[in-house]
Design a protein around this motif. Structure first.
Motif, PDB file in Angstrom:
ATOM      1  N   MET A   1       0.827  -1.211   0.000  1.00 11.93           N
ATOM      2  CA  MET A   1       0.000   0.000   0.000  1.00 11.93           C
ATOM      3  C   MET A   1       0.862   1.263   0.000  1.00 11.93           C
ATOM      4  O   MET A   1       0.639   2.187  -0.773  1.00 11.93           O
ATOM      5  CB  MET A   1      -0.876  -0.047   1.266  1.00 11.93           C
ATOM      6  N   ILE A   2       1.870   1.276   0.885  1.00 11.45           N
ATOM      7  CA  ILE A   2       2.712   2.471   1.010  1.00 11.45           C
ATOM      8  C   ILE A   2       3.443   2.779  -0.302  1.00 11.45           C
ATOM      9  O   ILE A   2       3.506   3.929  -0.740  1.00 11.45           O
ATOM     10  CB  ILE A   2       3.684   2.307   2.208  1.00 11.45           C
ATOM     11  N   THR A   3       3.945   1.750  -0.959  1.00  8.76           N
ATOM     12  CA  THR A   3       4.652   2.004  -2.228  1.00  8.76           C
ATOM     13  C   THR A   3       3.695   2.507  -3.311  1.00  8.76           C
ATOM     14  O   THR A   3       4.042   3.403  -4.070  1.00  8.76           O
ATOM     15  CB  THR A   3       5.402   0.744  -2.728  1.00  8.76           C
ATOM     16  N   GLU A   4       2.483   1.944  -3.341  1.00  8.16           N
ATOM     17  CA  GLU A   4       1.484   2.451  -4.306  1.00  8.16           C
ATOM     18  C   GLU A   4       1.162   3.915  -4.008  1.00  8.16           C
ATOM     19  O   GLU A   4       1.056   4.737  -4.921  1.00  8.16           O
ATOM     20  CB  GLU A   4       0.178   1.642  -4.243  1.00  8.16           C
ATOM     21  N   ASN A   5       0.997   4.206  -2.729  1.00  5.51           N
ATOM     22  CA  ASN A   5       0.697   5.593  -2.355  1.00  5.51           C
ATOM     23  C   ASN A   5       1.809   6.535  -2.784  1.00  5.51           C
ATOM     24  O   ASN A   5       1.552   7.647  -3.259  1.00  5.51           O
ATOM     25  CB  ASN A   5       0.501   5.694  -0.834  1.00  5.51           C
ATOM     26  N   LEU A   6       3.046   6.086  -2.630  1.00  4.68           N
ATOM     27  CA  LEU A   6       4.177   6.928  -3.021  1.00  4.68           C
ATOM     28  C   LEU A   6       4.196   7.131  -4.535  1.00  4.68           C
ATOM     29  O   LEU A   6       4.497   8.229  -5.020  1.00  4.68           O
ATOM     30  CB  LEU A   6       5.489   6.294  -2.534  1.00  4.68           C
ATOM     31  N   GLN A   7       3.851   6.080  -5.269  1.00  3.84           N
ATOM     32  CA  GLN A   7       3.777   6.229  -6.723  1.00  3.84           C
ATOM     33  C   GLN A   7       2.719   7.248  -7.107  1.00  3.84           C
ATOM     34  O   GLN A   7       2.923   8.067  -8.002  1.00  3.84           O
ATOM     35  CB  GLN A   7       3.450   4.879  -7.381  1.00  3.84           C
ATOM     36  N   SER A   8       1.607   7.183  -6.411  1.00  2.00           N
ATOM     37  CA  SER A   8       0.541   8.128  -6.746  1.00  2.00           C
ATOM     38  C   SER A   8       0.935   9.562  -6.380  1.00  2.00           C
ATOM     39  O   SER A   8       0.604  10.509  -7.097  1.00  2.00           O
ATOM     40  CB  SER A   8      -0.770   7.652  -6.107  1.00  2.00           C
ATOM     41  N   ILE A   9       1.674   9.736  -5.288  1.00  2.00           N
ATOM     42  CA  ILE A   9       2.201  11.073  -4.957  1.00  2.00           C
ATOM     43  C   ILE A   9       3.132  11.557  -6.074  1.00  2.00           C
ATOM     44  O   ILE A   9       3.062  12.717  -6.499  1.00  2.00           O
ATOM     45  CB  ILE A   9       2.999  11.032  -3.619  1.00  2.00           C
ATOM     46  N   ASN A  10       3.970  10.664  -6.547  1.00  2.00           N
ATOM     47  CA  ASN A  10       4.890  11.059  -7.629  1.00  2.00           C
ATOM     48  C   ASN A  10       4.145  11.487  -8.889  1.00  2.00           C
ATOM     49  O   ASN A  10       4.550  12.433  -9.561  1.00  2.00           O
ATOM     50  CB  ASN A  10       5.864   9.923  -7.934  1.00  2.00           C
ATOM     51  N   ARG A  11       3.062  10.787  -9.185  1.00  2.00           N
ATOM     52  CA  ARG A  11       2.259  11.188 -10.354  1.00  2.00           C
ATOM     53  C   ARG A  11       1.656  12.574 -10.126  1.00  2.00           C
ATOM     54  O   ARG A  11       1.629  13.411 -11.025  1.00  2.00           O
ATOM     55  CB  ARG A  11       1.154  10.160 -10.631  1.00  2.00           C
ATOM     56  N   ARG A  12       1.183  12.806  -8.911  1.00  2.00           N
ATOM     57  CA  ARG A  12       0.599  14.124  -8.616  1.00  2.00           C
ATOM     58  C   ARG A  12       1.666  15.211  -8.741  1.00  2.00           C
ATOM     59  O   ARG A  12       1.397  16.305  -9.240  1.00  2.00           O
ATOM     60  CB  ARG A  12      -0.010  14.119  -7.202  1.00  2.00           C
ATOM     61  N   ILE A  13       2.881  14.918  -8.279  1.00  2.00           N
ATOM     62  CA  ILE A  13       3.973  15.898  -8.396  1.00  2.00           C
ATOM     63  C   ILE A  13       4.268  16.179  -9.867  1.00  2.00           C
ATOM     64  O   ILE A  13       4.388  17.338 -10.285  1.00  2.00           O
ATOM     65  CB  ILE A  13       5.247  15.382  -7.682  1.00  2.00           C
ATOM     66  N   GLU A  14       4.372  15.102 -10.650  1.00  2.00           N
ATOM     67  CA  GLU A  14       4.678  15.282 -12.073  1.00  2.00           C
ATOM     68  C   GLU A  14       3.621  16.112 -12.780  1.00  2.00           C
ATOM     69  O   GLU A  14       3.943  17.011 -13.553  1.00  2.00           O
ATOM     70  CB  GLU A  14       4.798  13.919 -12.763  1.00  2.00           C
ATOM     71  N   ASN A  15       2.357  15.809 -12.495  1.00  2.00           N
ATOM     72  CA  ASN A  15       1.273  16.565 -13.146  1.00  2.00           C
ATOM     73  C   ASN A  15       1.298  18.040 -12.751  1.00  2.00           C
ATOM     74  O   ASN A  15       1.136  18.914 -13.600  1.00  2.00           O
ATOM     75  CB  ASN A  15      -0.090  15.962 -12.790  1.00  2.00           C
ATOM     76  N   ALA A  16       1.520  18.291 -11.472  1.00  2.00           N
ATOM     77  CA  ALA A  16       1.550  19.686 -11.015  1.00  2.00           C
ATOM     78  C   ALA A  16       2.735  20.423 -11.642  1.00  2.00           C
ATOM     79  O   ALA A  16       2.615  21.587 -12.049  1.00  2.00           O
ATOM     80  CB  ALA A  16       1.631  19.743  -9.493  1.00  2.00           C
ATOM     81  N   CYS A  17       3.869  19.746 -11.730  1.00  2.00           N
ATOM     82  CA  CYS A  17       5.052  20.377 -12.320  1.00  2.00           C
ATOM     83  C   CYS A  17       4.820  20.677 -13.794  1.00  2.00           C
ATOM     84  O   CYS A  17       5.196  21.741 -14.299  1.00  2.00           O
ATOM     85  CB  CYS A  17       6.282  19.477 -12.154  1.00  2.00           C
ATOM     86  N   LYS A  18       4.205  19.709 -14.486  1.00  2.00           N
ATOM     87  CA  LYS A  18       3.945  19.881 -15.910  1.00  2.00           C
ATOM     88  C   LYS A  18       3.097  21.128 -16.160  1.00  2.00           C
ATOM     89  O   LYS A  18       3.346  21.912 -17.059  1.00  2.00           O
ATOM     90  CB  LYS A  18       3.230  18.631 -16.451  1.00  2.00           C
ATOM     91  N   LYS A  19       2.119  21.302 -15.297  1.00  2.00           N
ATOM     92  CA  LYS A  19       1.181  22.419 -15.442  1.00  2.00           C
ATOM     93  C   LYS A  19       1.887  23.771 -15.449  1.00  2.00           C
ATOM     94  O   LYS A  19       1.471  24.709 -16.124  1.00  2.00           O
ATOM     95  CB  LYS A  19       0.180  22.357 -14.273  1.00  2.00           C
ATOM     96  N   VAL A  20       2.954  23.887 -14.657  1.00  2.00           N
ATOM     97  CA  VAL A  20       3.629  25.186 -14.546  1.00  2.00           C
ATOM     98  C   VAL A  20       5.061  25.164 -15.091  1.00  2.00           C
ATOM     99  O   VAL A  20       5.825  26.103 -14.884  1.00  2.00           O
ATOM    100  CB  VAL A  20       3.645  25.690 -13.077  1.00  2.00           C
ATOM    101  N   GLY A  21       5.415  24.071 -15.783  1.00  2.00           N
ATOM    102  CA  GLY A  21       6.737  24.005 -16.400  1.00  2.00           C
ATOM    103  C   GLY A  21       7.884  23.885 -15.426  1.00  2.00           C
ATOM    104  O   GLY A  21       8.973  24.406 -15.658  1.00  2.00           O
ATOM    105  N   ARG A  22       7.659  23.184 -14.320  1.00  2.00           N
ATOM    106  CA  ARG A  22       8.763  22.949 -13.381  1.00  2.00           C
ATOM    107  C   ARG A  22       9.315  21.538 -13.560  1.00  2.00           C
ATOM    108  O   ARG A  22       8.621  20.640 -14.024  1.00  2.00           O
ATOM    109  CB  ARG A  22       8.283  23.114 -11.923  1.00  2.00           C
TER     110      ARG A  22
END
Ligand code: PLP
Length: 243
Positions: free
Chosen positions: A1-22
């Motif tokens: 569960m914890i590793t899946e959760n971390l993967q999902s956090i990473n996806r959220r980080i990537e999406n947020a970064c993409k949105k603002v070009g970071r």
């Protein structure tokens, strides 16, 4: 569960970064481990996440040894009472994120000096204006930084805040924007020995907004480890009833 959760956090980080070009590499994940037992924290450490933060010295001391083999990097992210400084310094702490008053900084400095040590710190700012939140008032932040910058054992690395708890994204965003604005102002002053590289802001519920506004450290608890049994007031407000 914890590793899946971390993967999902990473996806959220990537999406947020993409949105603002970071670049997602600019955003570090700090695992907020309050109430989480050491064996569960170890699962995250083994998955390659090294940066962890506790809110209470007592909890840090209880889990410290069990985690040592995995060589975590410890930050302290909770309200720090001056009478707990001595205990905190028994442990290898990379950064104290919650320095919010001169008295605390000065007492920390005195102890560090006696031990010939230095400490990285962030200045915690109360950007939401909520009384229950710790942190220096935004308008007093620069004066506090100037004052603390004279203490040679302390290395100011940036700012930390807890955003407003709200469903109104605009209000949350304005907290993070305010922290960014203070960072820019402080940078412009070129205060000797003061670095403003880090903005520690954003938690499980608002990490996207924080990243869009410039966070370099997001502090994640529930989205990785699940819900806590204690209300957060137990950690954030000393007048809250002790459970
Ligand atoms: C608990 C805590 C977090 C993490 O909160 P979640 O909403 O569980 O992600 C972040 N910062 C501080 C200071 C905390 O006490």
């Amino acid at each position: 569960m914890i590793t899946e959760n971390l993967q999902s956090i990473n996806r959220r980080i990537e999406n947020a970064c993409k949105k603002v070009g970071r670049d997602p590499l600019e955003v570090k994940i700090l695992l907020a481990t309050k109430t989480v037992p050491a064996d569960r924290i170890l699962l995250a450490l083994e998955a390659g996440y090294q940066l962890i933060g506790e809110n209470k010295v007592q909890e840090l001391s209880q889990k410290y040894k069990a985690l040592q083999a995995s060589q975590p990097t410890h930050h302290f992210i909770g309200h720090l009472q001056t009478n707990k400084i001595k205990d905190l310094l028994k442990y290898d702490i990379d950064c104290i994120q919650s320095i919010d008053r001169f008295e605390l900084a000065y007492k920390l400095h005195q102890r560090l000096q006696a031990q010939s040590k230095t400490m990285r710190i962030l200045i915690q700012v109360n950007t939401s204006g909520e009384e229950s939140k710790f942190g220096v008032a935004p308008g007093h932040t620069i004066a506090l930084i100037e004052q603390i910058s004279t203490l040679h054992t302390l290395q100011i690395k940036g700012l930390m805040t807890i955003g407003l708890f709200s469903t109104d994204e605009k209000k949350i965003r304005s907290c993070f924007r305010l922290l960014k604005k203070i960072q820019t102002e402080v940078r412009g002053l070129h205060i000797p020995r003061v670095e403003m590289a880090e903005l520690s802001m954003g938690m499980s519920g608002d990490l996207e907004v924080a990243i869009e506004e410039g966070a370099t450290i997001i502090r994640i608890g529930t989205a990785v480890f699940g819900k806590r049994n204690y209300p957060d007031a137990f950690y954030w407000n000393e007048s809250a009833p002790v459970l």
